[in-house]
Write an enzyme that holds these catalytic residues in place. Structure first.
Site, PDB file in Angstrom:
ATOM      1  CB  ALA A  65      -0.900  -0.025   1.228  1.00 39.32           C
ATOM      2  N   GLY A 109       0.771  -5.057   1.006  1.00 39.55           N
ATOM      3  CA  GLY A 109      -0.420  -5.155   0.166  1.00 39.55           C
ATOM      4  C   GLY A 109      -0.141  -5.793  -1.187  1.00 39.55           C
ATOM      5  CD  GLU A 112      -2.132  -7.755   3.097  1.00 41.38           C
ATOM      6  OE1 GLU A 112      -1.722  -6.598   2.912  1.00 41.38           O
ATOM      7  OE2 GLU A 112      -2.888  -8.066   4.028  1.00 41.38           O
ATOM      8  CD  GLU A 132       1.570  -5.456   5.598  1.00 36.88           C
ATOM      9  OE1 GLU A 132       2.387  -6.354   5.886  1.00 36.88           O
ATOM     10  OE2 GLU A 132       0.771  -5.536   4.646  1.00 36.88           O
TER      11      GLU A 132
HETATM   12  C1  HXC Z   1       5.057   4.310  -1.121  1.00 37.59           C
HETATM   13  C2  HXC Z   1       6.999   3.352  -1.843  1.00 37.59           C
HETATM   14  C3  HXC Z   1       6.630   2.113  -1.298  1.00 37.59           C
HETATM   15  C4  HXC Z   1       5.360   2.037  -0.649  1.00 37.59           C
HETATM   16  C5  HXC Z   1       8.554   1.880  -2.210  1.00 37.59           C
HETATM   17  N1  HXC Z   1       8.203   3.162  -2.396  1.00 37.59           N
HETATM   18  N2  HXC Z   1       7.613   1.219  -1.541  1.00 37.59           N
HETATM   19  N3  HXC Z   1       6.218   4.444  -1.764  1.00 37.59           N
HETATM   20  N4  HXC Z   1       4.628   3.167  -0.595  1.00 37.59           N
HETATM   21  N5  HXC Z   1       4.886   0.894  -0.139  1.00 37.59           N
HETATM   22  C6  HXC Z   1       8.966   4.209  -3.061  1.00 37.59           C
HETATM   23  C7  HXC Z   1      10.134   4.658  -2.226  1.00 37.59           C
HETATM   24  O1  HXC Z   1       9.742   5.614  -1.278  1.00 37.59           O
HETATM   25  C8  HXC Z   1      11.045   5.245  -3.288  1.00 37.59           C
HETATM   26  O2  HXC Z   1      10.572   6.553  -3.620  1.00 37.59           O
HETATM   27  C9  HXC Z   1      10.814   4.345  -4.490  1.00 37.59           C
HETATM   28  O3  HXC Z   1       9.545   3.703  -4.254  1.00 37.59           O
HETATM   29  C10 HXC Z   1      11.875   3.274  -4.622  1.00 37.59           C
HETATM   30  O4  HXC Z   1      11.969   2.583  -3.383  1.00 37.59           O
HETATM   31  P1  HXC Z   1      13.360   2.388  -2.593  1.00 37.59           P
HETATM   32  O5  HXC Z   1      13.021   2.136  -1.185  1.00 37.59           O
HETATM   33  O6  HXC Z   1      14.301   3.516  -2.888  1.00 37.59           O
HETATM   34  O7  HXC Z   1      13.905   1.068  -3.305  1.00 37.59           O
HETATM   35  P2  HXC Z   1      14.846  -0.042  -2.653  1.00 37.59           P
HETATM   36  O8  HXC Z   1      15.932   0.585  -1.830  1.00 37.59           O
HETATM   37  O9  HXC Z   1      15.248  -0.925  -3.797  1.00 37.59           O
HETATM   38  O10 HXC Z   1      13.913  -0.871  -1.667  1.00 37.59           O
HETATM   39  C11 HXC Z   1      12.811  -1.617  -2.168  1.00 37.59           C
HETATM   40  C12 HXC Z   1      11.875  -2.028  -1.005  1.00 37.59           C
HETATM   41  C13 HXC Z   1      11.518  -0.737  -0.195  1.00 37.59           C
HETATM   42  C14 HXC Z   1      12.587  -3.037  -0.107  1.00 37.59           C
HETATM   43  C15 HXC Z   1      10.636  -2.675  -1.603  1.00 37.59           C
HETATM   44  O11 HXC Z   1      11.041   0.261  -1.101  1.00 37.59           O
HETATM   45  C16 HXC Z   1      10.489  -0.963   0.851  1.00 37.59           C
HETATM   46  O12 HXC Z   1      10.761  -1.510   1.923  1.00 37.59           O
HETATM   47  N6  HXC Z   1       9.260  -0.467   0.587  1.00 37.59           N
HETATM   48  C17 HXC Z   1       8.189  -0.500   1.558  1.00 37.59           C
HETATM   49  C18 HXC Z   1       7.654  -1.882   1.662  1.00 37.59           C
HETATM   50  C19 HXC Z   1       6.527  -1.941   2.709  1.00 37.59           C
HETATM   51  O13 HXC Z   1       6.722  -1.572   3.869  1.00 37.59           O
HETATM   52  N7  HXC Z   1       5.367  -2.372   2.251  1.00 37.59           N
HETATM   53  C20 HXC Z   1       4.195  -2.457   3.125  1.00 37.59           C
HETATM   54  C21 HXC Z   1       3.431  -1.175   3.059  1.00 37.59           C
HETATM   55  S1  HXC Z   1       2.055  -1.210   4.157  1.00 37.59           S
HETATM   56  P3  HXC Z   1      11.595   7.782  -3.858  1.00 37.59           P
HETATM   57  O14 HXC Z   1      10.685   8.933  -4.076  1.00 37.59           O
HETATM   58  O15 HXC Z   1      12.453   7.873  -2.633  1.00 37.59           O
HETATM   59  O16 HXC Z   1      12.374   7.374  -5.086  1.00 37.59           O
HETATM   60  C22 HXC Z   1       0.943  -2.167   3.392  1.00 37.59           C
HETATM   61  C23 HXC Z   1      -0.351  -2.387   4.137  1.00 37.59           C
HETATM   62  C24 HXC Z   1      -1.389  -3.100   3.311  1.00 37.59           C
HETATM   63  O17 HXC Z   1       1.118  -2.643   2.332  1.00 37.59           O
HETATM   64  C25 HXC Z   1      -2.577  -3.449   4.133  1.00 37.59           C
HETATM   65  C26 HXC Z   1      -3.502  -2.342   4.404  1.00 37.59           C
HETATM   66  C27 HXC Z   1      -3.051  -1.470   5.508  1.00 37.59           C
END
Ligand code: HXC
Length: 258
Positions: A65, A109, A112, A132
């Protein structure tokens, strides 16, 4: 004009949906989920389509998400907008088989969403995680429910409580994915599988999907009764008679999807 975050195209009898927000690793925001839902429902309603494939990019299927969008939301915001329930669950209405073709990150997400599909084909690069907990959230798009049903409590708790990431081979071993293929063949192999499936009788596919999904919602006795009724109903279809007669005639069946 609304940005196009999802591409939909027809490949024979397969509807191919590509998540297209590469700079944000296909982070799933409201617009993307609206467009994904609309594409899924359009293919489901299209008689020329027998199966649907959802894919992402080479680096990410979807990184979850959209954290930037969610960061300042309040309880009232998410309650009032019916967050997740409003547009993430559209996929549950889809009656045709849905395959996920996953390369790279399928996190939160994104994982999921893949779990909501009927079949997951993983590239070697695929990585699955429910991180998460690192945000003090929880896998709230079905992850706490679908993951244990898919891989059991031990592995599901490990993933959800520690944010453990699985590689494609682990995901295959644990039963999270159906098949693992080389990255460069991901789309080709998934489309070939979807094309094979889409060549079968659509109402029979729907009956199988509904019966398998019913197994998660009912007792064994109720589930078997449901399955038996679905079997009996197949004898009201032209396709089942065509399938059996084609076998006896030693020819390929020609299904009319009726
Ligand atoms: C918004 C995101 C994002 C996300 C990545 N980006 N994941 N933006 N929401 N979930 C953005 C980063 O901010 C970054 O933007 C660009 O995408 C590239 O990501 P990087 O982190 O620079 O890449 P990398 O170092 O290769 O790492 C990849 C990654 C990491 C390991 C996937 O991005 C990461 O940990 N992302 C978050 C994963 C996460 O926590 N997902 C769960 C979300 S909560 P910029 O602008 O800096 O280039 C969820 C809840 C669902 O899903 C259920 C309902 C609540």
């Amino acid at each position: 004009m609304t940005e196009l975050l999802v591409q939909a195209e027809q490949r024979g009898r397969v509807g191919l949906i590509t998540l297209n927000r590469p700079k944000q690793l296909n982070a799933l925001n409201d617009t993307l989920m609206d467009q994904l839902g609309a594409a899924l429902l359009a293919f489901d309603a299209d008689a020329q389509i027998g199966a649907i494939v959802i894919t992402g990019g080479a680096k990410a299927f979807a990184a979850g998400a959209d954290i930037e969008a969610m960061a300042d939301w309040t309880y009232t915001d998410v309650y009032s907008s019916h967050f997740i329930s409003r547009n993430w669950e559209t996929i549950r209405q889809v009656r045709k088989p849905v395959l996920a073709a996953v390369a790279g990150f399928a996190m939160g997400g994104g994982c999921e969403l893949a779990l909501s599909c009927d079949i997951i084909v993983a590239a070697e690069s695929a990585r699955f995680a429910l991180p998460e907990i690192k945000l003090a959230l929880l896998p709230g798009a079905g992850g706490t429910q679908r993951l244990p049903r898919a891989i059991g409590k031990a592995k599901a708790m490990d993933m959800a409580l520690s944010a453990r990431m699985l590689d494609a081979q682990e995901a295959d071993r644990y039963g999270l994915v159906s098949r693992v293929v080389p990255d460069e063949q991901l789309l080709e192999k998934t489309l070939a599988l979807a094309t094979q499936i889409a060549g079968y009788s659509t109402p029979a596919l729907m009956a199988i999907k509904e019966s398998v999904n019913r197994s998660f919602e009912s007792s064994l006795t109720e589930g078997i009764l449901f399955e038996r009724r679905e079997l009996h109903a197949r004898f009201a279809s032209e396709d089942a008679h065509e399938g059996m007669h084609a076998f006896l005639d030693k020819r390929k069946p020609v299904f009319q999807h009726r």
